[in-house]
Structures are given as structure tokens and as C-alpha cells.
Design a protein around this motif. Structure first.
Motif, PDB file in Angstrom:
ATOM      1  N   THR A   1      26.334  51.708  50.533  1.00  0.00           N
ATOM      2  CA  THR A   1      26.455  50.586  51.429  1.00  0.00           C
ATOM      3  C   THR A   1      27.548  51.047  52.510  1.00  0.00           C
ATOM      4  O   THR A   1      27.745  50.123  53.356  1.00  0.00           O
ATOM      5  CB  THR A   1      26.955  49.608  50.729  1.00  0.00           C
ATOM      6  OG1 THR A   1      28.326  49.703  50.061  1.00  0.00           O
ATOM      7  CG2 THR A   1      25.915  48.943  49.720  1.00  0.00           C
ATOM      8  N   HIS A   2      27.922  52.310  52.834  1.00  0.00           N
ATOM      9  CA  HIS A   2      28.931  52.625  53.835  1.00  0.00           C
ATOM     10  C   HIS A   2      28.504  54.013  54.275  1.00  0.00           C
ATOM     11  O   HIS A   2      27.852  54.915  53.768  1.00  0.00           O
ATOM     12  CB  HIS A   2      30.111  52.695  53.355  1.00  0.00           C
ATOM     13  CG  HIS A   2      30.830  51.198  52.837  1.00  0.00           C
ATOM     14  ND1 HIS A   2      30.634  51.006  51.552  1.00  0.00           N
ATOM     15  CD2 HIS A   2      31.571  50.460  53.449  1.00  0.00           C
ATOM     16  CE1 HIS A   2      30.969  49.585  51.135  1.00  0.00           C
ATOM     17  NE2 HIS A   2      31.696  49.391  52.450  1.00  0.00           N
ATOM     18  N   GLU A   3      28.901  53.907  55.663  1.00  0.00           N
ATOM     19  CA  GLU A   3      28.423  55.205  56.332  1.00  0.00           C
ATOM     20  C   GLU A   3      29.590  56.436  55.876  1.00  0.00           C
ATOM     21  O   GLU A   3      30.330  56.106  55.469  1.00  0.00           O
ATOM     22  CB  GLU A   3      28.759  55.291  57.960  1.00  0.00           C
ATOM     23  CG  GLU A   3      27.733  54.246  58.411  1.00  0.00           C
ATOM     24  CD  GLU A   3      27.829  54.155  59.787  1.00  0.00           C
ATOM     25  OE1 GLU A   3      28.375  54.985  60.525  1.00  0.00           O
ATOM     26  OE2 GLU A   3      27.045  53.400  60.532  1.00  0.00           O
ATOM     27  N   LYS A   4      29.218  57.473  55.910  1.00  0.00           N
ATOM     28  CA  LYS A   4      29.751  58.776  55.579  1.00  0.00           C
ATOM     29  C   LYS A   4      31.355  58.754  55.798  1.00  0.00           C
ATOM     30  O   LYS A   4      32.261  59.278  55.186  1.00  0.00           O
ATOM     31  CB  LYS A   4      29.100  60.262  55.882  1.00  0.00           C
ATOM     32  CG  LYS A   4      29.944  61.460  55.363  1.00  0.00           C
ATOM     33  CD  LYS A   4      29.041  62.633  55.675  1.00  0.00           C
ATOM     34  CE  LYS A   4      29.716  63.719  54.990  1.00  0.00           C
ATOM     35  NZ  LYS A   4      28.943  65.028  55.122  1.00  0.00           N
ATOM     36  N   GLN A   5      31.708  58.366  57.086  1.00  0.00           N
ATOM     37  CA  GLN A   5      33.131  58.474  57.794  1.00  0.00           C
ATOM     38  C   GLN A   5      33.921  57.336  56.934  1.00  0.00           C
ATOM     39  O   GLN A   5      34.906  57.505  56.612  1.00  0.00           O
ATOM     40  CB  GLN A   5      32.871  58.255  59.346  1.00  0.00           C
ATOM     41  CG  GLN A   5      34.474  58.036  59.913  1.00  0.00           C
ATOM     42  CD  GLN A   5      35.256  59.517  59.621  1.00  0.00           C
ATOM     43  OE1 GLN A   5      34.732  60.466  59.768  1.00  0.00           O
ATOM     44  NE2 GLN A   5      36.427  59.420  58.917  1.00  0.00           N
ATOM     45  N   THR A   6      33.138  55.897  56.736  1.00  0.00           N
ATOM     46  CA  THR A   6      33.776  55.126  55.957  1.00  0.00           C
ATOM     47  C   THR A   6      34.015  55.473  54.593  1.00  0.00           C
ATOM     48  O   THR A   6      35.144  55.228  53.819  1.00  0.00           O
ATOM     49  CB  THR A   6      32.965  53.962  56.241  1.00  0.00           C
ATOM     50  OG1 THR A   6      32.649  53.505  57.421  1.00  0.00           O
ATOM     51  CG2 THR A   6      33.897  52.539  55.563  1.00  0.00           C
TER      52      THR A   6
END
Length: 313
Positions: free
Chosen positions: A67-72
Motif C-alpha cells: 500500500t506504499h510507494e518504494k520510497q515510503t
């Protein structure tokens, strides 16, 4: 502490925050750790430390990454890893479960560019009114020329300037959200000295020479001795309007920090120097934040390298 078999990782993480982070880092950073603790409660509420291994850690990362982007996800990984390193040194685990963790994440949503090009920044700075004494335009200039964070710039005083060395000491912030006055920097590594250019030295120095040395420069002191509340939305709206009027990329004040670093990188300043100037905890943070610039620089370096190799015969 209870026996190792009975200790839940979530409980250890909560206790670790209270022992090692509360009072040692800025509230905004502390809140990030609290949010990570909340996420761990949802992902692995029943995971005991004694059952912690690389596969369990990878499952945690994989679940968060859904549920989150790679950077997050990378940021989440760094926060959890900091605790796990202490677990390892406390000998609660025999191996580091974060070793060679694979960071995944949702495809990033296309975002607007969060920084100005060099020509756009020049246009913005040339539009500032710097002849009217201490004002918000000077605030914008200082952030653009130093890469300071909003709260750091609010917290500077005349005493923080060393005119013999032409440096500015960043050693505190201003608690504009809580209204408690001077506060700690975001992290210990945020405490730093920033070299100043001739414009700051030549034009700003005379403006603050006779101001109270230990009073914040950009915050108005009221008749009752209290300080006027400051809101970052005020200066952000002002900056957005300036950008719109100048027909340049519309950015927030924090984007001037990104602009500062991006331009220095593009001009050949070393990433280690920029990392120290920004007050990053380590150069890895700088590398991940400014990967877009580094990619462009690598392409240019590749061209230079091939040109050099072609000359070798």
C-alpha cells in the motif's frame, strides 16, 4: 524485561522509542516513529523477538509495500532497522534480519517537479524586495541560499552568524506548531555550520547588526513579550503567488531546499559536502532524495568518460 520468548517485537519497538528517541529528536521525527509503531501493530502484532528472522522481516516489508510507494517503504525500513540494530547489539537476536532485505513498493504516482531550475531560481531571487529591511523576501532568500528547513530559518538569531568566518550556525529550530519557542533540531546531524555567500554577508549583515543577539530575527515580538504565531502556509502562499506571477514552476518553501541541493549537485559540488550542508543523517539520505539529479549527472559523466577513452589510442 521479560524472557526473550515472551517479548513481542511491537512491545520492544514501543519501549525502544521511549528510551532512545523521546527527548532526543524533534517532534516531527518522533511522530514518524510512532506511526511506524502503529503500522507494525497492524502487520505483525503477534511476532515474538525469538521468532524474528530474515523471512519474517521480509514479510513485514512486503506487507507494508502493498500500500506504499518504494520510497515510503524505504523510509519505513530505515526506521525499523534502527531499532533492530539495537536489538542485535543487545544480543536479543543472533543475526541481523534486515540483511539484504528487498525493498518493494507500488509504482510511484507521477508527481509535479518539486524544485526550480537554476534559471527559474535566478528569476525568483531577482524579484525579491531586499531593500525594505527584514521581511519575508529575506526569509525566502536565506532558505534558497542555505538549504535550511523552515523551522531552522525561523530559529536563527544574530548570534548564530559568524561574520569573521562567514558562516551561519544551525543549532536549534522554532516550534511554530506548538508555540513553545526555541526547540531542538530535527536530528543531531542537523546541527551544522553553513558557509555564506557575499550577498548574505554584504547585504544582510548590516540589517541585523543592532538587533538583540539572542532573539529570533524573523519573528515579531509583541508588546506583552509573547511572540507572534508563524504559519508555514503564510509564506508558502506568498511564494506560490510569486512563482505564478513570474510564470515559473510553482513550488513550496521546502522545495527551495531541494532546489538548493539540486543546483549544487548539478554544478559539481560533492554529494558529501551537500549532505553535510543540508544536515542529513548520512549521505545515503541525500543520494535517495536527489536520485533524479544523480541519474542525470551519471549520463553526463558517461559521455565525458567515453570522450576521454576515445582520445586514448
Amino acid at each position: 524485561m521479560a524472557k526473550k520468548k515472551e517479548v513481542l517485537f511491537c512491545d520492544y519497538f514501543d519501549e525502544w522509542i521511549e528510551i532512545y528517541k523521546v527527548g532526543a529528536i524533534a517532534k516531527i521525527t518522533l511522530d514518524k516513529y510512532y506511526n511506524v509503531a502503529k503500522q507494525l501493530r497492524q502487520i505483525c502484532p503477534k511476532l515474538f523477538i525469538s521468532d524474528f528472522d530474515r523471512r519474517e522481516y521480509q514479510r513485514i516489508i512486503n506487507e507494508y509495500a502493498k500500500t506504499h510507494e518504494k520510497q515510503t517503504t524505504t523510509d519505513f525500513h530505515h526506521h525499523v532497522k534502527a531499532c533492530i540494530k539495537d536489538m542485535f547489539h543487545d544480543r536479543l537476536i543472533d543475526v541481523d534480519p534486515t540483511y539484504k532485505a528487498i525493498i518493494k513498493g507500488k509504482p510511484p504516482v507521477e508527481k509535479k517537479r518539486k524544485f526550480l531550475q537554476k534559471e527559474e531560481l535566478t528569476k525568483l531571487l531577482q524579484s525579491l524586495n531586499l531593500s525594505a529591511g527584514i521581511n519575508k523576501d529575506w526569509f525566502i532568500l536565506l532558505v534558497a541560499k542555505t538549504g535550511m528547513r523552515y523551522a531552522e530559518c525561523l530559529g536563527i538569531t544574530p548570534f548564530d552568524f559568524d561574520w569573521a568566518e562567514n558562516t551561519l550556525s544551525v543549532n536549534k529550530t522554532w516550534d511554530y506548531k506548538g508555540g513553545s519557542g526555541f526547540s531542538k533540531t530535527k536530528t543531531d546531524s542537523s546541527v551544522r555550520r553553513i558557509k555564506l555567500d557575499w550577498q548574505i554577508v554584504g547585504q544582510f549583515k548590516p540589517l541585523i547588526m543592532n538587533l538583540p543577539p539572542n532573539e529570533p530575527i524573523f519573528i515579531e515580538k509583541l508588546e506583552d513579550g509573547m511572540y507572534k504565531r508563524e504559519f508555514n502556509s503564510t509564506i508558502n502562499n506568498m511564494l506560490l503567488k510569486k512563482c505564478k506571477d513570474l510564470k515559473i514552476t510553482e513550488v513550496s518553501l521546502h522545495a527551495l531546499r531541494h532546489t538548493h541541493a539540486s543546483i549544487l549537485l548539478a554544478e559539481g559540488v560533492s554529494i558529501h559536502t551537500i549532505s553535510n550542508r543540508l544536515g542529513h543523517a548520512d549521505v545515503g539520505v541525500t543520494q535517495s532524495t536527489y536520485a533524479h539529479v544523480l541519474d542525470e549527472l551519471q549520463k553526463k559523466d558517461d559521455q565525458k568518460m567515453l570522450a576521454v577513452l576515445m582520445q586514448i589510442a
